[in-house]
Design a protein around this motif. Structure first.
Motif, PDB file in Angstrom:
ATOM      1  N   GLY A 259       0.789  -1.224   0.000  1.00 57.63           N
ATOM      2  CA  GLY A 259       0.000   0.000   0.000  1.00 57.63           C
ATOM      3  C   GLY A 259       0.817   1.268   0.000  1.00 57.63           C
ATOM      4  N   GLY A 260       2.165   1.148  -0.075  1.00 57.18           N
ATOM      5  CA  GLY A 260       2.999   2.339  -0.206  1.00 57.18           C
ATOM      6  C   GLY A 260       3.420   2.992   1.083  1.00 57.18           C
ATOM      7  N   LYS A 261       3.570   2.217   2.152  1.00 59.95           N
ATOM      8  CA  LYS A 261       3.966   2.758   3.456  1.00 59.95           C
ATOM      9  C   LYS A 261       5.479   2.602   3.628  1.00 59.95           C
ATOM     10  N   ILE A 262       6.209   3.701   3.433  1.00 61.53           N
ATOM     11  CA  ILE A 262       7.671   3.684   3.415  1.00 61.53           C
ATOM     12  C   ILE A 262       8.229   4.224   4.726  1.00 61.53           C
ATOM     13  N   ALA A 263       9.290   3.584   5.208  1.00 56.41           N
ATOM     14  CA  ALA A 263       9.999   4.093   6.387  1.00 56.41           C
ATOM     15  C   ALA A 263      11.501   3.878   6.194  1.00 56.41           C
ATOM     16  N   PHE A 264      12.260   4.867   6.596  1.00 54.88           N
ATOM     17  CA  PHE A 264      13.722   4.775   6.639  1.00 54.88           C
ATOM     18  C   PHE A 264      14.150   4.965   8.084  1.00 54.88           C
ATOM     19  N   TYR A 265      15.224   4.285   8.479  1.00 53.10           N
ATOM     20  CA  TYR A 265      15.861   4.533   9.762  1.00 53.10           C
ATOM     21  C   TYR A 265      17.073   5.416   9.505  1.00 53.10           C
ATOM     22  N   THR A 266      17.361   6.282  10.438  1.00 46.58           N
ATOM     23  CA  THR A 266      18.487   7.196  10.240  1.00 46.58           C
ATOM     24  C   THR A 266      19.804   6.445  10.059  1.00 46.58           C
ATOM     25  N   GLY A 267      19.901   5.250  10.620  1.00 45.86           N
ATOM     26  CA  GLY A 267      21.133   4.483  10.524  1.00 45.86           C
ATOM     27  C   GLY A 267      21.562   4.177   9.103  1.00 45.86           C
ATOM     28  N   ILE A 268      20.600   3.875   8.232  1.00 52.30           N
ATOM     29  CA  ILE A 268      20.966   3.520   6.864  1.00 52.30           C
ATOM     30  C   ILE A 268      21.478   4.741   6.104  1.00 52.30           C
ATOM     31  N   LEU A 269      20.974   5.912   6.434  1.00 50.88           N
ATOM     32  CA  LEU A 269      21.425   7.138   5.771  1.00 50.88           C
ATOM     33  C   LEU A 269      22.765   7.601   6.333  1.00 50.88           C
ATOM     34  N   ASP A 270      22.890   7.551   7.650  1.00 53.94           N
ATOM     35  CA  ASP A 270      24.074   8.121   8.301  1.00 53.94           C
ATOM     36  C   ASP A 270      25.277   7.177   8.290  1.00 53.94           C
ATOM     37  N   GLN A 271      25.045   5.917   8.642  1.00 55.18           N
ATOM     38  CA  GLN A 271      26.176   4.994   8.734  1.00 55.18           C
ATOM     39  C   GLN A 271      26.756   4.663   7.362  1.00 55.18           C
ATOM     40  N   LEU A 272      25.881   4.549   6.351  1.00 56.22           N
ATOM     41  CA  LEU A 272      26.373   4.243   5.009  1.00 56.22           C
ATOM     42  C   LEU A 272      26.675   5.503   4.201  1.00 56.22           C
ATOM     43  N   LYS A 273      26.342   6.667   4.764  1.00 59.62           N
ATOM     44  CA  LYS A 273      26.602   7.946   4.088  1.00 59.62           C
ATOM     45  C   LYS A 273      26.074   7.908   2.646  1.00 59.62           C
ATOM     46  N   LEU A 274      24.786   7.611   2.529  1.00 58.89           N
ATOM     47  CA  LEU A 274      24.175   7.454   1.217  1.00 58.89           C
ATOM     48  C   LEU A 274      24.014   8.790   0.504  1.00 58.89           C
ATOM     49  N   THR A 275      24.345   8.809  -0.762  1.00 59.67           N
ATOM     50  CA  THR A 275      24.048   9.960  -1.610  1.00 59.67           C
ATOM     51  C   THR A 275      22.569   9.932  -1.958  1.00 59.67           C
ATOM     52  N   ASP A 276      22.070  11.008  -2.573  1.00 62.90           N
ATOM     53  CA  ASP A 276      20.677  11.021  -3.011  1.00 62.90           C
ATOM     54  C   ASP A 276      20.418   9.904  -4.017  1.00 62.90           C
ATOM     55  N   ASP A 277      21.358   9.663  -4.917  1.00 59.99           N
ATOM     56  CA  ASP A 277      21.180   8.613  -5.919  1.00 59.99           C
ATOM     57  C   ASP A 277      21.097   7.244  -5.249  1.00 59.99           C
ATOM     58  N   GLU A 278      21.946   6.997  -4.272  1.00 60.40           N
ATOM     59  CA  GLU A 278      21.919   5.711  -3.574  1.00 60.40           C
ATOM     60  C   GLU A 278      20.665   5.573  -2.728  1.00 60.40           C
ATOM     61  N   THR A 279      20.243   6.662  -2.107  1.00 54.64           N
ATOM     62  CA  THR A 279      19.000   6.636  -1.327  1.00 54.64           C
ATOM     63  C   THR A 279      17.821   6.328  -2.230  1.00 54.64           C
ATOM     64  N   ALA A 280      17.809   6.890  -3.433  1.00 55.84           N
ATOM     65  CA  ALA A 280      16.736   6.615  -4.396  1.00 55.84           C
ATOM     66  C   ALA A 280      16.727   5.145  -4.778  1.00 55.84           C
ATOM     67  N   MET A 281      17.898   4.511  -4.847  1.00 48.89           N
ATOM     68  CA  MET A 281      17.955   3.087  -5.163  1.00 48.89           C
ATOM     69  C   MET A 281      17.368   2.250  -4.037  1.00 48.89           C
ATOM     70  N   VAL A 282      17.649   2.620  -2.794  1.00 49.73           N
ATOM     71  CA  VAL A 282      17.044   1.921  -1.664  1.00 49.73           C
ATOM     72  C   VAL A 282      15.528   2.077  -1.714  1.00 49.73           C
ATOM     73  N   MET A 283      15.065   3.315  -1.881  1.00 43.60           N
ATOM     74  CA  MET A 283      13.633   3.568  -1.890  1.00 43.60           C
ATOM     75  C   MET A 283      12.959   2.860  -3.069  1.00 43.60           C
ATOM     76  N   GLY A 284      13.583   2.924  -4.237  1.00 49.28           N
ATOM     77  CA  GLY A 284      13.016   2.250  -5.396  1.00 49.28           C
ATOM     78  C   GLY A 284      12.929   0.754  -5.192  1.00 49.28           C
ATOM     79  N   HIS A 285      13.964   0.178  -4.595  1.00 51.70           N
ATOM     80  CA  HIS A 285      13.970  -1.256  -4.302  1.00 51.70           C
ATOM     81  C   HIS A 285      12.808  -1.623  -3.384  1.00 51.70           C
ATOM     82  N   GLU A 286      12.629  -0.854  -2.312  1.00 51.40           N
ATOM     83  CA  GLU A 286      11.558  -1.167  -1.364  1.00 51.40           C
ATOM     84  C   GLU A 286      10.177  -0.933  -1.983  1.00 51.40           C
ATOM     85  N   MET A 287      10.036   0.127  -2.762  1.00 56.55           N
ATOM     86  CA  MET A 287       8.779   0.350  -3.475  1.00 56.55           C
ATOM     87  C   MET A 287       8.475  -0.822  -4.407  1.00 56.55           C
TER      88      MET A 287
END
Length: 283
Positions: free
Chosen positions: A127-155
Motif C-alpha cells: 500500500g505504499g507505506k515507506i519508512a527509513f531509519y536514520t542508521g541507513i542514511l548516516d552509517q552508510l553515508k548514502l548519496t541522493d542517488d543511492e538513497t533513491a535506489m534503496v527507496m526504489g527497491h523497497e517500493m
C-alpha cells in the motif's frame, strides 16, 4: 501536484493528515506506461489467492502502530527534519513512475517517514507505506542517488506484491480444494493476511524477489533521473557494512549483499542508462 494534501474524508488529527500523507493524485503519472527496460517477467499469479485490500489494510494498521511507538520514544522525525525532507523530495520523483508496475498504486496513500535509530534499515509495506531509519542514511553515508535506489527497491517489493505472494506460498498449502468457497468470504488466506501484524516488517523474501526488486527499483530510479550506477555503489557499501563491526544490520539480514547481486546490477545498468539521460535532459 499536491503531495501533502490530506484526503478529504480524513480528520486533521488522523495519521493520514498533511503531515505525512503522500497522495498520488489522478493524472499524476509522469509518463504514459511504456515497455520496461529490465526483464523481470510477470508477477506471480499466486498473489491473487490473498485479498490485496485485506493485506494493505493490515499493513496500514501496523504502520500506524509503528509510527505511534516511534513518536512515544521521540524517535519520529518532524516534518522539518532535513533528512525527512530529503526523503520526501526523492519519493516525489519516484512515485509517479510506480503505476505502470501496478495499477493498484493509483489508489495507494503513499507515506514516507524517518525513524531515529542506529539500525541500517528501510522498507515499504503493502500500500505504499515507506519508512527509513536514520542508521541507513548516516552509517552508510548514502548519496541522493543511492538513497533513491534503496527507496526504489523497497517500493518495488510493494509494487510486485511480494508480501502477498509470500503469504500465499507459506499459508496456502493444502487449501487448493477449498479455495472456491473460501474466497467468497475472507477465507483462510485472507485471515492470514489480516493477522500478520508486525510480521510484515520482517517478512523474508526469496532470492528471486530480491532480484526483481533490485531491477524494478533500478528502473524506477533511472526514470526519475537518478544515476543508475548508484545501485552498484549502494550494494558495495552494503557489502562493506556487513563485513564491519557496525551493529543493527536489520536491512542486510533480509537483503544480503554479494558479488552475484552486484554483477546482476552491473549488467542491467546499461539497459536503463538511456532512461536516466532522457530524464536529465527533460528535467
Amino acid at each position: 501536484m499536491c503531495l501533502f494534501c490530506p484526503a478529504p474524508s480524513v480528520a486533521p488529527s488522523s495519521p493520514w493528515s498533511a503531515r505525512r500523507a503522500f497522495l498520488l493524485a489522478a493524472g499524476a503519472a509522469a509518463a504514459t506506461p511504456v515497455m520496461a527496460q529490465v526483464d523481470v517477467g510477470s508477477a506471480s499469479s499466486l498473489r491473487k489467492l490473498v485479498p490485496a485490500e485485506t493485506l494493505e489494510q493490515s499493513a496500514a494498521q501496523q504502520y500506524r502502530q509503528m509510527l505511534e511507538q516511534a513518536r512515544a520514544k521521540r524517535a519520529l522525525a518532524p516534518d522539518n527534519h532535513p533528512q525527512l525532507q530529503r526523503l520526501h523530495a526523492i519519493a516525489k520523483r519516484l512515485i509517479p513512475y510506480a503505476t505502470p508496475w501496478n495499477d493498484r498504486a493509483r489508489q495507494w496513500r503513499w507515506e514516507v517517514n524517518l525513524i531515529g535509530s542506529s539500525q541500517i534499515n528501510a522498507f515499504c509495506m503493502p500500500g505504499g507505506k515507506i519508512a527509513f531509519y536514520t542508521g541507513i542514511l548516516d552509517q552508510l553515508k548514502l548519496t541522493d542517488d543511492e538513497t533513491a535506489m534503496v527507496m526504489g527497491h523497497e517500493m518495488a517489493h510493494a509494487l510486485r506484491e511480494h508480501a502477498r505472494e509470500r503469504i500465499a506460498k507459506t499459508q496456502g498449502t493444502n487449501l487448493a480444494l477449498r479455495l472456491g468457497s473460501q474466497l467468497l468470504g475472507l477465507g483462510d488466506l485472507g485471515q492470514a493476511a489480516a493477522g500478520l501484524g508486525g510480521q510484515l516488517l520482517t517478512l523474508q523474501f526469496s532470492r528471486s524477489d530480491e532480484s526483481e526488486a533490485d531491477l524494478v527499483g533500478l528502473e524506477l530510479a533511472a526514470r526519475a533521473g537518478y544515476q543508475p550506477s548508484a545501485a552498484v555503489s549502494l550494494w558495495q557499501k552494503m557489502g562493506n557494512a556487513s563485513g564491519s563491526k557496525q551493529g543493527g544490520l536489520a536491512f542486510l539480514s533480509t537483503h544480503p549483499s554479494g558479488p552475484a547481486r552486484i554483477r546482476e546490477l552491473e549488467l542491467n545498468v546499461p539497459k536503463v542508462q538511456g532512461l536516466y539521460e532522457a530524464a536529465r535532459r527533460n528535467g
